[in-house]
Scaffold this active site. Structure first.
Site, mmCIF file in Angstrom:
data_model
loop_
_atom_site.group_PDB
_atom_site.id
_atom_site.type_symbol
_atom_site.label_atom_id
_atom_site.label_comp_id
_atom_site.label_asym_id
_atom_site.label_seq_id
_atom_site.Cartn_x
_atom_site.Cartn_y
_atom_site.Cartn_z
ATOM 1 N N CYS A 1 -27.316 -7.186 15.641
ATOM 2 C CA CYS A 1 -28.605 -6.571 15.921
ATOM 3 C C CYS A 1 -29.705 -7.324 15.178
ATOM 4 C CB CYS A 1 -28.593 -5.107 15.504
ATOM 5 S SG CYS A 1 -28.560 -3.985 16.907
ATOM 6 N N ARG B 1 -21.534 -5.817 13.716
ATOM 7 C CA ARG B 1 -22.453 -5.240 14.702
ATOM 8 C C ARG B 1 -23.874 -5.259 14.179
ATOM 9 N NH1 ARG B 1 -24.869 -5.232 17.902
ATOM 10 N NH2 ARG B 1 -25.177 -4.069 19.815
ATOM 11 N N CYS C 1 -35.605 0.914 18.517
ATOM 12 C CA CYS C 1 -34.729 1.000 19.683
ATOM 13 C C CYS C 1 -33.883 2.266 19.645
ATOM 14 C CB CYS C 1 -33.797 -0.211 19.743
ATOM 15 S SG CYS C 1 -34.625 -1.739 20.154
ATOM 16 N N HIS C 2 -33.182 2.485 18.539
ATOM 17 C CA HIS C 2 -32.103 3.467 18.545
ATOM 18 C C HIS C 2 -32.568 4.903 18.319
ATOM 19 C CE1 HIS C 2 -29.262 0.251 18.987
ATOM 20 N NE2 HIS C 2 -29.792 -0.377 17.954
ATOM 21 N N HIS D 1 0.665 4.866 -1.856
ATOM 22 C CA HIS D 1 0.035 5.857 -0.981
ATOM 23 C C HIS D 1 1.016 6.517 -0.015
ATOM 24 C CE1 HIS D 1 -3.997 4.848 -2.325
ATOM 25 N NE2 HIS D 1 -3.751 3.567 -2.127
ATOM 26 N N CYS E 1 0.851 -1.196 0.000
ATOM 27 C CA CYS E 1 0.000 0.000 0.000
ATOM 28 C C CYS E 1 0.883 1.240 0.000
ATOM 29 C CB CYS E 1 -0.887 0.027 1.239
ATOM 30 S SG CYS E 1 -1.814 -1.470 1.537
#
Lengths: 258, 106
Positions: free
Chosen positions: A219, A215, A177-178, A77, A73
């Site tokens: 959920c 994540r 919920c959020h 870069h 990389c």
């Protein structure tokens, strides 16, 4: 008469501050503020934050030549501290010459296959998490800044729709919920506002670093819905919406969450 | 690949109490969990951790399966002389990691 007016003034000040305290949870804030002081300290201290282990591994990968092109990389870069600053806060974005948005992980893999002529890294693999964490670390403290690309609009709307769509056996949407119940308790835990400002995060429950995709899958399983396939576009759509929702919040990556 | 993060002040005054922090990447597999095939995943933990100051042992601990992955250890020592602080982790499956940092005591 004068005394009465002062009394009323004080009463209204108290009322205002009481209202502020009540709505304190609904004002936009990072999941960091919902954590205890011990965890906050763990995230802030680079020598205690286990996410930094991955950042360190990511730095090594950044400088390591790989693929048929035998390029690292860093060969294109250069120093990530200069060239990659502000990159993580912009994704998901539409890379040049394509029509679909990709997240940061997807962008890393695009670069690998196109320029390094290497195999794409598997989702949630240590290598991909490490590189993502290393890039995200370069943008720590910068405000989340989704690009102004008008082509992203429709995708973002689809993401918003997904966020508000009820699904699963429990028939819950992310928003249930959020948005509607954030700040209240669920099984003794404060429901966070679901801002993607710490990803990839070191989650104590996972005892590992994990991506936003992981994540989201958590959920989805939690509301007893069928999680989208690992390479499904829905995750990127949701991430687009969430990043837009968290616009201007500071990136904390790699965050620590319970 | 062994991946370690160590935090020790670079300099200290003689007699200062310095905090030494060490974090290591390790799964700390307990040996009690079944894997996806239903069989128990063999135990793989760091069993021993020790630190030396110019070769003299200043800290030692035994780890158990109850310690979470990527164990973080923090302890204090009195800075008496300049030199090298060495760290050593050893455990199951022949695991061995060594790392050292230098500290200047004025």
């Amino acid at each position: 008469m004068r005394r009465v007016r002062i009394g009323l003034g004080l009463a209204s000040i108290f009322a205002a501050s009481f209202a502020a305290a009540q709505s304190g949870d609904s004002s936009r804030h990072s999941g960091y503020q919902d954590m205890g002081p011990a965890l906050q300290k763990m995230q802030d201290d680079d020598s205690a934050n286990p996410g930094m282990l991955f950042v360190q591994a990511g730095e090594a990968l950044w400088n390591q030549r790989t693929g048929a092109a035998n390029k690292a990389c860093a060969d294109c870069h250069r120093a990530a501290a200069a060239t990659m600053k502000g990159v993580a806060v912009r994704y998901p974005a539409i890379p040049p010459g394509t029509a679909k948005p990709v997240d940061l992980e997807g962008r890393i893999n695009l670069c690998r296959t196109a320029n390094q002529k290497a195999e794409p890294l598997a989702g949630e693999s240590r290598e991909l998490l490490a590189l993502t964490a290393y890039l995200a670390r370069q943008s720590r403290g910068l405000p989340i800044a989704p690009p102004d690309d008008p082509r992203l609009g429709p995708f973002r709307e689809q993401g918003a729709e997904l966020y508000k769509r009820r699904q699963g056996q429990l028939n819950l949407a992310c928003a249930t919920c959020h948005d509607a119940n954030a700040g209240k308790k669920l099984a003794g835990v404060t429901i966070p506002q679901a801002h993607p400002d710490g990803y990839p995060v070191y989650r104590l429950e996972w005892q590992s670093l994990g991506s936003l995709k992981r994540r989201l899958r958590n959920c989805l399983v939690g509301i007893r819905a069928e999680a989208y396939a690992y390479d499904a576009p829905e995750y990127v759509l949701l991430e687009l919406y969430l990043m837009d929702r968290a616009k201007g919040m500071k990136l904390e990556a790699p965050g620590v969450r319970p | 690949m062994v991946n370690v993060l160590i935090n020790v002040p670079k300099t200290a005054k003689r007699g200062d109490v310095v905090e030494i922090k060490a974090l290591i990447l390790h799964p700390m597999e307990t040996g009690f969990r079944p894997g996806t095939n239903g069989r128990i995943i063999p135990r793989n933990i760091v069993e021993r951790f020790s630190a030396t100051w110019n070769g003299t042992e200043i800290f030692r601990m035994t780890m158990t399966p109850a310690i979470a992955a990527n164990p973080f250890v923090s302890f204090f020592a009195v800075a008496n002389e300049s030199g090298t602080i060495g760290f050593r982790w050893s455990g199951d499956e022949g695991f061995l990691a060594e790392e050292s940092v230098t500290i200047t005591v004025a």
